[in-house]
Motif scaffolding. Structure first.
Motif, PDB file in Angstrom:
ATOM      1  N   PHE A 163      -9.262  -0.259  -6.074  1.00  0.00           N
ATOM      2  CA  PHE A 163      -7.863  -0.413  -5.652  1.00  0.00           C
ATOM      3  C   PHE A 163      -7.087   0.885  -5.877  1.00  0.00           C
ATOM      4  O   PHE A 163      -6.348   1.349  -5.009  1.00  0.00           O
TER       5      PHE A 163
ATOM      6  N   GLY B   2       2.484   2.397  -2.961  1.00  0.00           N
ATOM      7  CA  GLY B   2       2.768   2.835  -4.323  1.00  0.00           C
ATOM      8  C   GLY B   2       3.451   1.755  -5.155  1.00  0.00           C
ATOM      9  O   GLY B   2       4.105   2.057  -6.156  1.00  0.00           O
TER      10      GLY B   2
ATOM     11  N   SER C 224      -4.881   3.207   3.404  1.00  0.00           N
ATOM     12  CA  SER C 224      -5.003   2.519   2.119  1.00  0.00           C
ATOM     13  C   SER C 224      -5.289   1.030   2.323  1.00  0.00           C
ATOM     14  O   SER C 224      -6.088   0.426   1.609  1.00  0.00           O
TER      15      SER C 224
ATOM     16  N   MET D 287      -4.439   6.247 -14.497  1.00  0.00           N
ATOM     17  CA  MET D 287      -4.416   4.899 -13.907  1.00  0.00           C
ATOM     18  C   MET D 287      -5.775   4.521 -13.327  1.00  0.00           C
ATOM     19  O   MET D 287      -6.182   3.364 -13.383  1.00  0.00           O
TER      20      MET D 287
ATOM     21  N   PHE E  26       6.522   7.747  -1.734  1.00  0.00           N
ATOM     22  CA  PHE E  26       5.208   8.103  -2.307  1.00  0.00           C
ATOM     23  C   PHE E  26       5.013   9.615  -2.343  1.00  0.00           C
ATOM     24  O   PHE E  26       4.514  10.169  -3.337  1.00  0.00           O
TER      25      PHE E  26
ATOM     26  N   TRP F 183       1.807   1.649  -8.648  1.00  0.00           N
ATOM     27  CA  TRP F 183       2.187   2.902  -9.324  1.00  0.00           C
ATOM     28  C   TRP F 183       3.617   2.777  -9.865  1.00  0.00           C
ATOM     29  O   TRP F 183       3.900   3.098 -11.027  1.00  0.00           O
TER      30      TRP F 183
ATOM     31  N   ASN G  98      -7.470   3.984  -5.424  1.00  0.00           N
ATOM     32  CA  ASN G  98      -8.564   4.559  -4.641  1.00  0.00           C
ATOM     33  C   ASN G  98      -8.561   6.084  -4.665  1.00  0.00           C
ATOM     34  O   ASN G  98      -9.277   6.718  -5.433  1.00  0.00           O
TER      35      ASN G  98
ATOM     36  N   LYS H 114       0.808  -1.229   0.000  1.00  0.00           N
ATOM     37  CA  LYS H 114       0.000   0.000   0.000  1.00  0.00           C
ATOM     38  C   LYS H 114       0.840   1.278   0.000  1.00  0.00           C
ATOM     39  O   LYS H 114       0.455   2.307   0.536  1.00  0.00           O
TER      40      LYS H 114
ATOM     41  N   ARG I 136       6.142   4.830   2.250  1.00  0.00           N
ATOM     42  CA  ARG I 136       5.021   5.758   2.448  1.00  0.00           C
ATOM     43  C   ARG I 136       4.776   5.841   3.946  1.00  0.00           C
ATOM     44  O   ARG I 136       4.997   4.844   4.673  1.00  0.00           O
TER      45      ARG I 136
ATOM     46  N   SER J 205       1.160   7.303 -16.126  1.00  0.00           N
ATOM     47  CA  SER J 205       1.462   7.039 -14.712  1.00  0.00           C
ATOM     48  C   SER J 205       0.730   8.013 -13.797  1.00  0.00           C
ATOM     49  O   SER J 205       0.891   7.949 -12.572  1.00  0.00           O
ATOM     50  N   SER J 206      -0.076   8.889 -14.380  1.00  0.00           N
ATOM     51  CA  SER J 206      -0.822   9.851 -13.554  1.00  0.00           C
ATOM     52  C   SER J 206      -1.966   9.120 -12.854  1.00  0.00           C
ATOM     53  O   SER J 206      -2.447   8.073 -13.317  1.00  0.00           O
TER      54      SER J 206
ATOM     55  N   SER K 166      -4.089   9.882  -2.325  1.00  0.00           N
ATOM     56  CA  SER K 166      -3.731  11.074  -1.545  1.00  0.00           C
ATOM     57  C   SER K 166      -3.141  10.650  -0.209  1.00  0.00           C
ATOM     58  O   SER K 166      -3.406   9.549   0.277  1.00  0.00           O
TER      59      SER K 166
HETATM   60  P1  A3P Z   1      -4.852   4.899  -1.641  1.00  0.00           P
HETATM   61  O1  A3P Z   1      -5.503   3.630  -1.192  1.00  0.00           O
HETATM   62  O2  A3P Z   1      -4.393   5.769  -0.515  1.00  0.00           O
HETATM   63  O3  A3P Z   1      -5.659   5.639  -2.646  1.00  0.00           O
HETATM   64  P2  A3P Z   1      -0.025  -0.406  -3.624  1.00  0.00           P
HETATM   65  O4  A3P Z   1       0.037  -0.512  -5.106  1.00  0.00           O
HETATM   66  O5  A3P Z   1       1.301  -0.477  -2.945  1.00  0.00           O
HETATM   67  O6  A3P Z   1      -1.024  -1.346  -3.038  1.00  0.00           O
HETATM   68  O7  A3P Z   1      -0.513   1.074  -3.284  1.00  0.00           O
HETATM   69  C1  A3P Z   1      -1.849   1.452  -3.563  1.00  0.00           C
HETATM   70  C2  A3P Z   1      -1.979   2.945  -3.329  1.00  0.00           C
HETATM   71  O8  A3P Z   1      -1.306   3.650  -4.392  1.00  0.00           O
HETATM   72  C3  A3P Z   1      -3.414   3.414  -3.349  1.00  0.00           C
HETATM   73  O9  A3P Z   1      -3.508   4.486  -2.392  1.00  0.00           O
HETATM   74  C4  A3P Z   1      -3.569   3.937  -4.774  1.00  0.00           C
HETATM   75  O10 A3P Z   1      -4.626   4.852  -4.941  1.00  0.00           O
HETATM   76  C5  A3P Z   1      -2.207   4.605  -4.934  1.00  0.00           C
HETATM   77  N1  A3P Z   1      -1.879   4.870  -6.347  1.00  0.00           N
HETATM   78  C6  A3P Z   1      -1.845   4.007  -7.378  1.00  0.00           C
HETATM   79  N2  A3P Z   1      -1.528   4.645  -8.517  1.00  0.00           N
HETATM   80  C7  A3P Z   1      -1.356   5.946  -8.198  1.00  0.00           C
HETATM   81  C8  A3P Z   1      -1.015   7.133  -8.937  1.00  0.00           C
HETATM   82  N3  A3P Z   1      -0.795   7.094 -10.251  1.00  0.00           N
HETATM   83  N4  A3P Z   1      -0.920   8.306  -8.260  1.00  0.00           N
HETATM   84  C9  A3P Z   1      -1.134   8.359  -6.925  1.00  0.00           C
HETATM   85  N5  A3P Z   1      -1.459   7.268  -6.168  1.00  0.00           N
HETATM   86  C10 A3P Z   1      -1.570   6.090  -6.800  1.00  0.00           C
END
Ligand code: A3P
Length: 309
Positions: free
Chosen positions: A258, A43, A124, A236, A197, A46, A260, A41, A116, A231-232, A263
């Motif tokens: 997922f 990033g 998250s 995504m 993150f 990402w 979500n 959780k 993070r 990647s924004s 922020s």
């Molecule tokens: P939130 O649940 O706080 O929204 P992981 O991939 O390690 O499980 O992390 C998931 C977290 O990364 C989620 O956070 C998700 O929204 C966030 N995330 C994924 N892609 C993103 C992006 N392009 N920009 C910002 N946050 C992103």
């Protein structure tokens, strides 16, 4: 944990309802493999998307959900994951949530670690676990070889979830502190890139440039612009099934659940001053001031000589 002269050495196996570290002992690495590692959780997806965009020159059709597996997850089977990776002719990028002392570290392979703030992670993680479809709990908890208790549905309240997670060292998941501490110990290794993150949110184009340089991949200006777009968060979220684990099928509401909010700081309005103080005291005790400071907000990591001074 560090071997003579300087490389991290595996000192233990790591098992729980999700993970089996032993798979890495049998994995046939290739020298150009890329490892994407986090506590969870933080990033991970990402960063996998960023790596995929770099390796495939900003191709919008790259589906990291399909090509970049979480190797230490007990699902799907070892045979399926190895077959997928063996068949890949492109540069492979593979995810792990293991602490570094339970991972098979290879000095020739590039590792990207993403951190993070634990409070953002807990928020998250609550969303993540609350939204697993019931069938996923059944499938996960009946995988042969599980060690420890089954994963149970979290409590209904995010603050209660956070308090248990902090008091019980990551329950019902695993310890944040040992994950961050062990990878932080490796932060100065030449094949290690440490991301945060918060920094990724502050400067996505800069992050992509940094990762591309680390992976020694050249991007044309057009490919770089595409990689930034793809990647924004908004892109995504709109294309979440291409990136979310198992295409998001394990989440109620699908892959967009997922990806979500993306922020940080959502805990600020809900945690009490005592909760915040308890978290910060624990982070300091577990990690020391420098690492705890970095975990909370990212920023440049001091070079080895400055750290030693
Ligand atoms: P939130 O649940 O706080 O929204 P992981 O991939 O390690 O499980 O992390 C998931 C977290 O990364 C989620 O956070 C998700 O929204 C966030 N995330 C994924 N892609 C993103 C992006 N392009 N920009 C910002 N946050 C992103």
């Amino acid at each position: 944990m560090f071997d003579t002269p300087q490389y991290p050495r595996k000192t233990r196996e790591f098992h729980n309802h999700h993970m089996d570290s032993t798979i890495w002992n049998r994995f046939a690495f290739r020298p150009d493999d890329v490892i994407v590692s986090t506590y969870a959780k933080s990033g991970t997806t990402w960063t996998q998307q960023i790596v995929g965009q770099i390796l495939f020159q900003g191709d919008p059709d790259v589906r990291v959900a399909d090509i970049s597996p979480w190797l230490d997850l007990r699902l799907p089977t070892e045979e399926e994951k190895f077959a997928l990776l063996d068949a890949q002719t492109h540069r492979r990028f593979i995810k792990t949530h293991l602490p570094l002392d339970a991972f098979v570290y290879r000095p020739e392979i590039k590792h990207i670690y993403i951190a993070r703030d634990g409070r953002d992670i807990a928020w998250s993680m609550f969303n993540h676990a609350s939204n697993f479809v019931p069938e996923f709990y059944d499938i996960l908890n009946s995988v042969p070889g599980r060690v420890g208790p089954p994963l149970e549905h979290p409590e209904a309240d995010v603050v209660a979830f956070f308090r248990r997670w902090l008091d019980q060292d990551g329950a019902p998941f695993w310890s944040l502190w040992e994950n961050v501490r062990t990878w932080w110990e490796g932060r100065h290794l030449p094949n290690m890139l440490m991301l945060h993150f918060a920094d990724m949110k502050r400067d996505l184009p800069g992050t992509i440039r940094k990762v591309a340089a680390f992976l020694e991949v050249e991007l044309s200006d057009e490919a770089f612009e595409r990689a930034v777009l793809h990647s924004s968060f908004d892109w995504m979220k709109a294309n979440a099934e291409k990136a979310a684990p198992l295409g998001g099928t394990i989440f109620q509401g699908g892959a967009a659940t997922f990806i979500n909010k993306g922020s940080n700081g959502r805990w600020q309005e809900l945690l009490t001053d005592a909760d915040v103080a308890a978290y910060e005291a624990r982070a300091l005790a577990e990690l020391g001031a420098e690492c705890a400071g970095w975990l909370a907000g990212g920023g440049e990591i001091a070079p080895p000589q400055a750290a030693a001074a």
